[in-house]
Motif scaffolding. Sequence first.
Motif, PDB file in Angstrom:
ATOM      1  N   ALA A  82       0.838  -1.208   0.000  1.00 29.84           N
ATOM      2  CA  ALA A  82       0.000   0.000   0.000  1.00 29.84           C
ATOM      3  C   ALA A  82       0.869   1.253   0.000  1.00 29.84           C
ATOM      4  CB  ALA A  82      -0.933  -0.017   1.210  1.00 29.84           C
ATOM      5  N   ALA A  83       1.911   1.251   0.808  1.00 30.12           N
ATOM      6  CA  ALA A  83       2.824   2.400   0.826  1.00 30.12           C
ATOM      7  C   ALA A  83       3.542   2.542  -0.509  1.00 30.12           C
ATOM      8  CB  ALA A  83       3.831   2.251   1.962  1.00 30.12           C
ATOM      9  N   GLY A  84       3.869   1.424  -1.138  1.00 25.43           N
ATOM     10  CA  GLY A  84       4.516   1.468  -2.448  1.00 25.43           C
ATOM     11  C   GLY A  84       3.628   2.088  -3.516  1.00 25.43           C
ATOM     12  N   PHE A  85       2.348   1.711  -3.504  1.00 20.07           N
ATOM     13  CA  PHE A  85       1.427   2.310  -4.471  1.00 20.07           C
ATOM     14  C   PHE A  85       1.245   3.801  -4.201  1.00 20.07           C
ATOM     15  CE2 PHE A  85      -0.118  -2.107  -5.193  1.00 20.07           C
ATOM     16  CZ  PHE A  85       0.156  -2.141  -6.559  1.00 20.07           C
ATOM     17  N   LEU A  86       1.200   4.194  -2.939  1.00 19.67           N
ATOM     18  CA  LEU A  86       1.099   5.619  -2.620  1.00 19.67           C
ATOM     19  C   LEU A  86       2.341   6.377  -3.083  1.00 19.67           C
ATOM     20  CD1 LEU A  86      -0.541   5.573   0.916  1.00 19.67           C
ATOM     21  CD2 LEU A  86      -1.555   6.353  -1.216  1.00 19.67           C
ATOM     22  N   GLY A  95       7.272  10.530  -1.306  1.00 22.37           N
ATOM     23  CA  GLY A  95       7.004   9.142  -1.662  1.00 22.37           C
ATOM     24  C   GLY A  95       7.934   8.201  -0.904  1.00 22.37           C
ATOM     25  N   SER A  96       9.203   8.568  -0.814  1.00 22.07           N
ATOM     26  CA  SER A  96      10.161   7.764  -0.045  1.00 22.07           C
ATOM     27  C   SER A  96       9.804   7.780   1.435  1.00 22.07           C
ATOM     28  CB  SER A  96      11.579   8.292  -0.239  1.00 22.07           C
ATOM     29  OG  SER A  96      11.970   8.149  -1.573  1.00 22.07           O
ATOM     30  N   ALA A  97       9.365   8.947   1.925  1.00 23.08           N
ATOM     31  CA  ALA A  97       8.967   9.032   3.333  1.00 23.08           C
ATOM     32  C   ALA A  97       7.746   8.161   3.609  1.00 23.08           C
ATOM     33  CB  ALA A  97       8.685  10.480   3.709  1.00 23.08           C
ATOM     34  N   THR A  98       6.836   8.081   2.640  1.00 22.01           N
ATOM     35  CA  THR A  98       5.643   7.235   2.796  1.00 22.01           C
ATOM     36  C   THR A  98       6.041   5.768   2.911  1.00 22.01           C
ATOM     37  OG1 THR A  98       4.333   8.818   1.549  1.00 22.01           O
ATOM     38  CG2 THR A  98       3.462   6.585   1.725  1.00 22.01           C
ATOM     39  N   VAL A  99       6.970   5.330   2.092  1.00 19.53           N
ATOM     40  CA  VAL A  99       7.425   3.933   2.160  1.00 19.53           C
ATOM     41  C   VAL A  99       8.127   3.676   3.494  1.00 19.53           C
ATOM     42  CG1 VAL A  99       8.940   2.212   1.122  1.00 19.53           C
ATOM     43  CG2 VAL A  99       7.567   3.702  -0.329  1.00 19.53           C
ATOM     44  N   ALA A 100       8.925   4.620   3.944  1.00 17.09           N
ATOM     45  CA  ALA A 100       9.592   4.457   5.239  1.00 17.09           C
ATOM     46  C   ALA A 100       8.559   4.321   6.357  1.00 17.09           C
ATOM     47  CB  ALA A 100      10.526   5.641   5.507  1.00 17.09           C
ATOM     48  N   ALA A 101       7.516   5.144   6.309  1.00 17.06           N
ATOM     49  CA  ALA A 101       6.469   5.055   7.326  1.00 17.06           C
ATOM     50  C   ALA A 101       5.725   3.725   7.243  1.00 17.06           C
ATOM     51  CB  ALA A 101       5.492   6.219   7.170  1.00 17.06           C
ATOM     52  N   GLY A 102       5.443   3.257   6.029  1.00 17.03           N
ATOM     53  CA  GLY A 102       4.772   1.965   5.866  1.00 17.03           C
ATOM     54  C   GLY A 102       5.613   0.819   6.407  1.00 17.03           C
ATOM     55  N   ALA A 103       6.919   0.895   6.224  1.00 11.87           N
ATOM     56  CA  ALA A 103       7.803  -0.154   6.738  1.00 11.87           C
ATOM     57  C   ALA A 103       7.860  -0.131   8.264  1.00 11.87           C
ATOM     58  CB  ALA A 103       9.199   0.006   6.146  1.00 11.87           C
ATOM     59  N   VAL A 104       7.831   1.052   8.857  1.00 11.49           N
ATOM     60  CA  VAL A 104       7.785   1.132  10.327  1.00 11.49           C
ATOM     61  C   VAL A 104       6.467   0.555  10.843  1.00 11.49           C
ATOM     62  CG1 VAL A 104       7.697   2.730  12.281  1.00 11.49           C
ATOM     63  CG2 VAL A 104       9.411   3.050  10.503  1.00 11.49           C
ATOM     64  N   VAL A 105       5.386   0.846  10.152  1.00 11.40           N
ATOM     65  CA  VAL A 105       4.086   0.267  10.535  1.00 11.40           C
ATOM     66  C   VAL A 105       4.157  -1.256  10.498  1.00 11.40           C
ATOM     67  CG1 VAL A 105       1.691   0.000   9.772  1.00 11.40           C
ATOM     68  CG2 VAL A 105       2.708   2.276   9.907  1.00 11.40           C
ATOM     69  N   LEU A 106       4.787  -1.802   9.466  1.00 10.02           N
ATOM     70  CA  LEU A 106       4.931  -3.264   9.379  1.00 10.02           C
ATOM     71  C   LEU A 106       5.724  -3.808  10.566  1.00 10.02           C
ATOM     72  CD1 LEU A 106       4.668  -5.992   8.031  1.00 10.02           C
ATOM     73  CD2 LEU A 106       6.617  -5.388   6.579  1.00 10.02           C
ATOM     74  N   ALA A 107       6.797  -3.137  10.944  1.00  9.29           N
ATOM     75  CA  ALA A 107       7.591  -3.609  12.091  1.00  9.29           C
ATOM     76  C   ALA A 107       6.761  -3.588  13.375  1.00  9.29           C
ATOM     77  CB  ALA A 107       8.852  -2.757  12.241  1.00  9.29           C
ATOM     78  N   VAL A 108       5.941  -2.575  13.546  1.00  8.67           N
ATOM     79  CA  VAL A 108       5.075  -2.498  14.733  1.00  8.67           C
ATOM     80  C   VAL A 108       4.018  -3.608  14.693  1.00  8.67           C
ATOM     81  CG1 VAL A 108       3.376  -1.071  15.928  1.00  8.67           C
ATOM     82  CG2 VAL A 108       5.493  -0.045  15.099  1.00  8.67           C
ATOM     83  N   LEU A 109       3.471  -3.858  13.510  1.00  5.86           N
ATOM     84  CA  LEU A 109       2.485  -4.939  13.373  1.00  5.86           C
ATOM     85  C   LEU A 109       3.107  -6.289  13.697  1.00  5.86           C
ATOM     86  CD1 LEU A 109       0.549  -3.862  10.156  1.00  5.86           C
ATOM     87  CD2 LEU A 109      -0.327  -3.917  12.487  1.00  5.86           C
ATOM     88  N   GLU A 110       4.379  -6.471  13.399  1.00  7.08           N
ATOM     89  CA  GLU A 110       5.051  -7.733  13.723  1.00  7.08           C
ATOM     90  C   GLU A 110       5.126  -7.934  15.237  1.00  7.08           C
ATOM     91  OE1 GLU A 110       6.079 -10.149  11.601  1.00  7.08           O
ATOM     92  OE2 GLU A 110       5.013  -8.924  10.139  1.00  7.08           O
TER      93      GLU A 110
END
Length: 119
Positions: A82-86, A95-110
């Motif tokens: 989702a962050a990649g499409f955004l 756009g790069s900041a959005t992907v970084a935020a999406g990856a942090v969200v994934l780490a928290v979800l883990e």
Amino acid sequence: MLDALTVAVSAAALALAAWCGFAAFRGQPTKDWHFAGMAVVTLLALVQLVVGVVQLARGEQAGEGATIFVAYLAGAFAAVPAAGFLSLAERTRWGSATVAAGAVVLAVLEVRLHDIWGG
């Protein structure tokens, strides 16, 4: 349950967050190699999704319930794509900041997935 896989997904997500965060810091939009990194992280999340569903199908129990566990698995799988499409819509540093935020969200979800399973 998926301890090794959870650690691998978390580490890959945090590495992707650092990489894309550095690109945003330098004012760069997402590039092709960023999308390759997103593909690797998404593949790891897909493997985790499949392994988690198979373990539930084999009769193992999540500590807080199967429904919430599967919902978090699906959310973890969808976070980086989702962050990649955004980021495709925003071809600036944000756009790069959005992907970084999406990856942090994934780490928290883990971390939350580990807690839900009974960790």
